[in-house]
Scaffold this motif. Structure first.
Motif, PDB file in Angstrom:
ATOM      1  N   ARG A  28      70.308  55.933  30.262  1.00 61.23           N
ATOM      2  CA  ARG A  28      71.086  55.564  31.453  1.00 61.23           C
ATOM      3  C   ARG A  28      70.869  56.587  32.572  1.00 61.23           C
ATOM      4  O   ARG A  28      70.763  56.228  33.745  1.00 61.23           O
ATOM      5  N   HIS A  32      69.243  55.847  36.191  1.00 61.87           N
ATOM      6  CA  HIS A  32      69.995  56.229  37.391  1.00 61.87           C
ATOM      7  C   HIS A  32      69.126  57.104  38.293  1.00 61.87           C
ATOM      8  O   HIS A  32      69.074  56.908  39.511  1.00 61.87           O
ATOM      9  N   ARG A  35      66.461  54.955  39.986  1.00 58.18           N
ATOM     10  CA  ARG A  35      67.028  54.150  41.069  1.00 58.18           C
ATOM     11  C   ARG A  35      67.289  55.012  42.297  1.00 58.18           C
ATOM     12  O   ARG A  35      67.083  54.581  43.421  1.00 58.18           O
ATOM     13  N   LYS A  36      67.772  56.226  42.071  1.00 60.11           N
ATOM     14  CA  LYS A  36      68.095  57.126  43.185  1.00 60.11           C
ATOM     15  C   LYS A  36      66.994  58.162  43.345  1.00 60.11           C
ATOM     16  O   LYS A  36      67.261  59.353  43.508  1.00 60.11           O
TER      17      LYS A  36
ATOM     18  N   PRO B  19      75.156  59.996  35.381  1.00 61.50           N
ATOM     19  CA  PRO B  19      76.196  59.283  34.635  1.00 61.50           C
ATOM     20  C   PRO B  19      76.398  59.935  33.270  1.00 61.50           C
ATOM     21  O   PRO B  19      75.430  60.302  32.609  1.00 61.50           O
TER      22      PRO B  19
END
Lengths: 198, 198
Positions: A28, A32, A35-36, B19
């Motif tokens: 995850r 993340h 994506r960023k 996260p």
């Protein structure tokens, strides 16, 4: 996983080795990051690269920093003559967050442990004895964790420094079996203010 | 924190944005990295740097990889003519871990959401319609999460593709309100095998 290329798999495997992350949360985190990638992945990669190139242990006290002598040892505003001995850097950071201590630190790098084969020379205990003489220390606060190994280490250091310097330990507020890094600032402050002579 | 230099503080702040990590676990992770700087920090910094330089979304399906067309789209051994539509890359990875699907994927990049202002053009829905024609697709499996927004998206896509292609959805095994990435492989396999016509 055949669906991602080798480098992304490598990154997931490396992230999964961080404390607090497992394989799923590492996946995850990596998604993340991708994506960023402009605002998080690139800065993180750059910062990690810089820290990897510059991070080191302070030659004097064992704190981590980006120069041979750390910011705390270099800070002219902090009191000389009083040393706070902690097990590791996380404990030093916990003390600093509490903001109650304005002297210098000495990071042992662990505790004595017969079980794990950790003796005085594996820790920074000889350097502590040297510093107490060289820096004309008048008080050594033994702020070790309230565990068996922590307290064994306190007694060993007390034997080494006896009659050379005033020895104190954190007192009121540290729960039995507790670890400094998990305490709230108020408890650390109370323990620091109520420190008692050994 | 005055006790560490700026770059280490920056690193902690960046890590805390992942996260699953908060400020405390980010501090622990960074200390762990600095302690293991030879075997973990340096490889992680290098790998992140490489991923930051090469990671991108597949122009065809939206999967992440390190080239313009991802490994799955390039894989000649996978079946053509059958597309599995998922919300995001984490769901694609979950499907791949189950290992039950050997066709091609299409990653929407989210779900339709009136509340968040996500319309069909914010997702890869137009590209899906184009692919269905261009790649002579005979079956589209709508493997979206069993949430309100997921099912709304299923119905919208069904309207767009009606009479052009056989539409199926994952069936038995997906719990109400559940998300693919949290399911075990067996449940995903059962749901895939029992997929039903819309």
């Amino acid at each position: 996983m055949s669906q991602s290329t080798d480098k992304i798999e490598d990154l997931i495997a490396l992230m999964a080795r961080l404390p607090g992350l497992g394989p799923r949360s590492a996946r995850r985190a990596v998604l993340h990051l991708i994506r960023k990638r402009g605002i998080l992945l690139a800065p993180l990669a750059d910062t990690l690269q810089e820290v990897a190139a510059t991070a080191r242990e302070c030659l004097n006290c064992g704190n981590v920093g980006t120069s041979d002598i750390c910011d705390i040892c270099e800070d002219a505003r902090r009191a000389n003559g009083i040393l706070c001995v902690v097990e590791d850097v996380a404990d030093l950071w916990a003390m600093e967050r509490a903001g109650v201590f304005k002297g210098r630190y000495h990071v042992l790098g662990g505790t004595l442990s017969a079980l794990d084969g950790v003796g005085p020379d594996e820790l920074r205990i000889p350097q502590l004895v040297t510093r107490v003489q060289a820096e004309e220390i008048t008080e050594v606060i033994l702020a070790l964790n309230a565990t068996i190994d922590g307290q064994t280490t306190v007694h060993y250091i007390a034997d080494q420094l006896e009659n050379r310097v005033e020895l104190t330990s954190l007192a009121q507020g540290v729960p039995i079996g507790g670890e400094l890094d998990y305490l709230d600032d108020g408890t650390i402050t109370a323990a620091m203010n109520a420190r008692k002579k050994l």
